[in-house]
Design a protein around this motif. Structure first.
Motif, PDB file in Angstrom:
ATOM      1  N   LYS A 155       0.815  -1.216   0.000  1.00 51.89           N
ATOM      2  CA  LYS A 155       0.000   0.000   0.000  1.00 51.89           C
ATOM      3  C   LYS A 155       0.851   1.269   0.000  1.00 51.89           C
ATOM      4  N   ALA A 156       1.998   1.227   0.655  1.00 53.54           N
ATOM      5  CA  ALA A 156       2.829   2.424   0.800  1.00 53.54           C
ATOM      6  C   ALA A 156       3.453   2.835  -0.530  1.00 53.54           C
ATOM      7  N   PHE A 157       3.678   4.138  -0.673  1.00 58.35           N
ATOM      8  CA  PHE A 157       4.339   4.658  -1.862  1.00 58.35           C
ATOM      9  C   PHE A 157       5.824   4.329  -1.807  1.00 58.35           C
ATOM     10  N   ALA A 158       6.388   3.972  -2.924  1.00 59.65           N
ATOM     11  CA  ALA A 158       7.782   3.518  -3.095  1.00 59.65           C
ATOM     12  C   ALA A 158       7.891   2.066  -2.658  1.00 59.65           C
ATOM     13  N   GLY A 159       8.555   1.277  -3.478  1.00 62.19           N
ATOM     14  CA  GLY A 159       8.630  -0.155  -3.227  1.00 62.19           C
ATOM     15  C   GLY A 159       9.664  -0.517  -2.172  1.00 62.19           C
ATOM     16  N   THR A 160       9.252  -1.234  -1.144  1.00 66.00           N
ATOM     17  CA  THR A 160      10.174  -1.802  -0.152  1.00 66.00           C
ATOM     18  C   THR A 160       9.873  -3.294  -0.036  1.00 66.00           C
ATOM     19  N   ARG A 161       8.795  -3.633   0.675  1.00 70.75           N
ATOM     20  CA  ARG A 161       8.417  -5.038   0.849  1.00 70.75           C
ATOM     21  C   ARG A 161       8.212  -5.731  -0.498  1.00 70.75           C
ATOM     22  N   SER A 162       7.550  -5.070  -1.436  1.00 70.23           N
ATOM     23  CA  SER A 162       7.259  -5.697  -2.728  1.00 70.23           C
ATOM     24  C   SER A 162       8.541  -6.071  -3.462  1.00 70.23           C
ATOM     25  N   VAL A 163       9.550  -5.203  -3.382  1.00 72.50           N
ATOM     26  CA  VAL A 163      10.811  -5.484  -4.070  1.00 72.50           C
ATOM     27  C   VAL A 163      11.544  -6.638  -3.393  1.00 72.50           C
ATOM     28  N   THR A 164      11.569  -6.622  -2.060  1.00 76.44           N
ATOM     29  CA  THR A 164      12.227  -7.704  -1.328  1.00 76.44           C
ATOM     30  C   THR A 164      11.565  -9.041  -1.625  1.00 76.44           C
ATOM     31  N   LEU A 165      10.232  -9.084  -1.641  1.00 76.51           N
ATOM     32  CA  LEU A 165       9.519 -10.332  -1.934  1.00 76.51           C
ATOM     33  C   LEU A 165       9.792 -10.805  -3.348  1.00 76.51           C
ATOM     34  N   THR A 166       9.799  -9.868  -4.286  1.00 79.08           N
ATOM     35  CA  THR A 166      10.056 -10.216  -5.680  1.00 79.08           C
ATOM     36  C   THR A 166      11.446 -10.824  -5.843  1.00 79.08           C
ATOM     37  N   ILE A 167      12.453 -10.187  -5.245  1.00 77.79           N
ATOM     38  CA  ILE A 167      13.820 -10.693  -5.377  1.00 77.79           C
ATOM     39  C   ILE A 167      13.979 -12.021  -4.643  1.00 77.79           C
ATOM     40  N   ALA A 168      13.273 -12.198  -3.526  1.00 77.05           N
ATOM     41  CA  ALA A 168      13.328 -13.476  -2.807  1.00 77.05           C
ATOM     42  C   ALA A 168      12.779 -14.610  -3.678  1.00 77.05           C
ATOM     43  N   ILE A 169      11.667 -14.364  -4.376  1.00 81.78           N
ATOM     44  CA  ILE A 169      11.115 -15.386  -5.271  1.00 81.78           C
ATOM     45  C   ILE A 169      12.083 -15.652  -6.420  1.00 81.78           C
ATOM     46  N   MET A 170      12.709 -14.601  -6.928  1.00 83.06           N
ATOM     47  CA  MET A 170      13.705 -14.775  -7.993  1.00 83.06           C
ATOM     48  C   MET A 170      14.893 -15.602  -7.493  1.00 83.06           C
ATOM     49  N   ALA A 171      15.320 -15.347  -6.261  1.00 77.18           N
ATOM     50  CA  ALA A 171      16.407 -16.146  -5.678  1.00 77.18           C
ATOM     51  C   ALA A 171      15.976 -17.594  -5.524  1.00 77.18           C
ATOM     52  N   SER A 172      14.696 -17.805  -5.232  1.00 76.16           N
ATOM     53  CA  SER A 172      14.163 -19.162  -5.124  1.00 76.16           C
ATOM     54  C   SER A 172      14.227 -19.888  -6.469  1.00 76.16           C
ATOM     55  N   VAL A 173      14.029 -19.146  -7.548  1.00 78.72           N
ATOM     56  CA  VAL A 173      14.197 -19.730  -8.888  1.00 78.72           C
ATOM     57  C   VAL A 173      15.633 -20.187  -9.073  1.00 78.72           C
ATOM     58  N   CYS A 174      16.575 -19.393  -8.591  1.00 80.06           N
ATOM     59  CA  CYS A 174      17.988 -19.763  -8.689  1.00 80.06           C
ATOM     60  C   CYS A 174      18.284 -21.008  -7.855  1.00 80.06           C
ATOM     61  N   VAL A 175      17.627 -21.139  -6.709  1.00 78.29           N
ATOM     62  CA  VAL A 175      17.764 -22.363  -5.912  1.00 78.29           C
ATOM     63  C   VAL A 175      17.269 -23.560  -6.716  1.00 78.29           C
ATOM     64  N   ALA A 176      16.120 -23.398  -7.374  1.00 78.46           N
ATOM     65  CA  ALA A 176      15.554 -24.479  -8.181  1.00 78.46           C
ATOM     66  C   ALA A 176      16.455 -24.838  -9.370  1.00 78.46           C
TER      67      ALA A 176
END
Length: 348
Positions: A152-173
């Motif tokens: 909800k907040a302006f400027a990405g914080t949590r959303s960016v961290t979650l996105t990169i975490a999922i991307m890192a999970s792809v690298c784990v896979a």
């Protein structure tokens, strides 16, 4: 780091914007771990598609584009053809004859340009990372939906961290590292908050700030600069370090502060050339340093666990978010409250 943000938020005319950001940041690590767990099946399918085609095209806007650039560097290091293109470029100049899988990244799932890419991708295997399962992109793609709902907040914080975490999970896979190493990366942080405070003092005093990094740390620098601009309403130059070296170093002076994102390995060693440049130009220097090398002379160095990959980046997220938010608080009495933009951009 929350206490540091709250200290500077006390300078604001209206603290509601920063309080909303803090509410997002407070749960970003726990939501990231839950997101990795809840998207396991989708991550497995995306990794399978990448392995099968040996390629991935990534489309997004704003912070999502820089997250895409980040994993594209990592995938190339793993031997895959990965290309991150802003959705606004792709809808007018699409890539001819692309046959591999595509990943759309959009926190809201409704970013106008990213949605407009969908008709151009018919017949392709299209995945997405989003925080909104009911969005256009969430419904019309094989979506990997992060936990905790939309940001909800302006400027990405949590959303960016979650996105990169999922991307890192792809690298784990894809066999890069283990799930345990991913969880550990999310818990990492700076060795000293005192150095973060000193860094803030330098960039607040500077008339203009320049951010830079190489390879996977270049989009990290861009994420920092984007957040600073959105929140502080101050312009900030950000260039990949090679591009900065080819002429724009002329903008550096005693009125400047240079923020360097430095990884381990040969690219981290190259950052040593800034020492001589600093002697000549007189700028102050802040280094987010994940290298194993000695600190750059006459710089404020914020140390992190050594590394040069997407997992290292995850361990730097909260610290650079803290610096960008506190910098904004010192520059803009209405930090987190946009004048012209909105959380979801629906107009080209």
């Amino acid at each position: 780091m929350r206490a540091m943000i709250e200290t500077y938020a006390a300078l604001l005319q209206d603290t509601s914007g920063v309080q909303a950001i803090l509410a997002e940041m407070d749960r970003q690590v726990s939501d990231a771990k839950q997101s990795v767990e809840s998207t396991k099946a989708g991550v497995k399918e995306l990794a399978k598609a990448i392995k099968s085609s040996e390629s991935l095209l990534l489309l997004g806007m704003g912070a999502s584009h820089y997250a895409n650039e980040l994993i594209s560097f990592q995938l190339r290091k793993l031997g895959y053809q990965a290309l991150a293109v802003s959705a606004s470029e792709f809808i007018y100049d699409p890539i001819p004859q692309w046959k591999g899988p595509v990943l759309l990244t959009s926190q809201s799932g409704e970013s106008v340009e990213t949605v407009r890419c969908l008709p151009l991708l018919e017949g392709l295997q299209v995945f997405s990372i989003t925080l909104n399962a009911e969005s256009t992109i969430g419904r019309k793609t094989q979506s990997l939906v992060a936990s905790g709902g939309e940001e909800k907040a302006f400027a990405g914080t949590r959303s960016v961290t979650l996105t990169i975490a999922i991307m890192a999970s792809v690298c784990v896979a894809l066999g890069m590292k283990s799930r345990q190493e991913l969880d550990h990366a999310l818990e990492n942080g700076p060795e000293s908050l005192q150095e973060l405070e000193k860094a803030l003092g330098l960039i607040i005093q500077a008339k203009h700030v320049v951010a830079t990094g190489r390879s996977i740390f270049s989009p990290l620098a861009h994420l920092f600069a984007l957040g600073c601009e959105e929140l502080s309403r101050q312009a900030m130059v950000c260039l990949e370090t090679g591009q900065l070296r080819h002429g724009p170093t002329e903008i550096l002076s005693c009125d400047s502060s240079l923020v360097v994102f430095r990884q381990d390995g040969p690219l981290g060693q190259l950052a040593g050339s800034f020492v001589e440049l600093q002697r000549k130009a007189g700028f102050s220097c802040v280094v987010f340093d994940a290298s194993s090398y000695k600190a750059l002379e006459n710089s404020i160095t914020i140390r992190f666990p050594e590394g040069d990959d997407i997992f290292t980046v995850l361990g730097m997220m909260s610290a650079f978010q803290t610096l960008m938010i506190t910098y904004a608080c010192a520059k803009n009495p209405y930090t987190g409250l946009p004048r012209y933009g909105s959380k979801v951009t629906t107009t080209e």
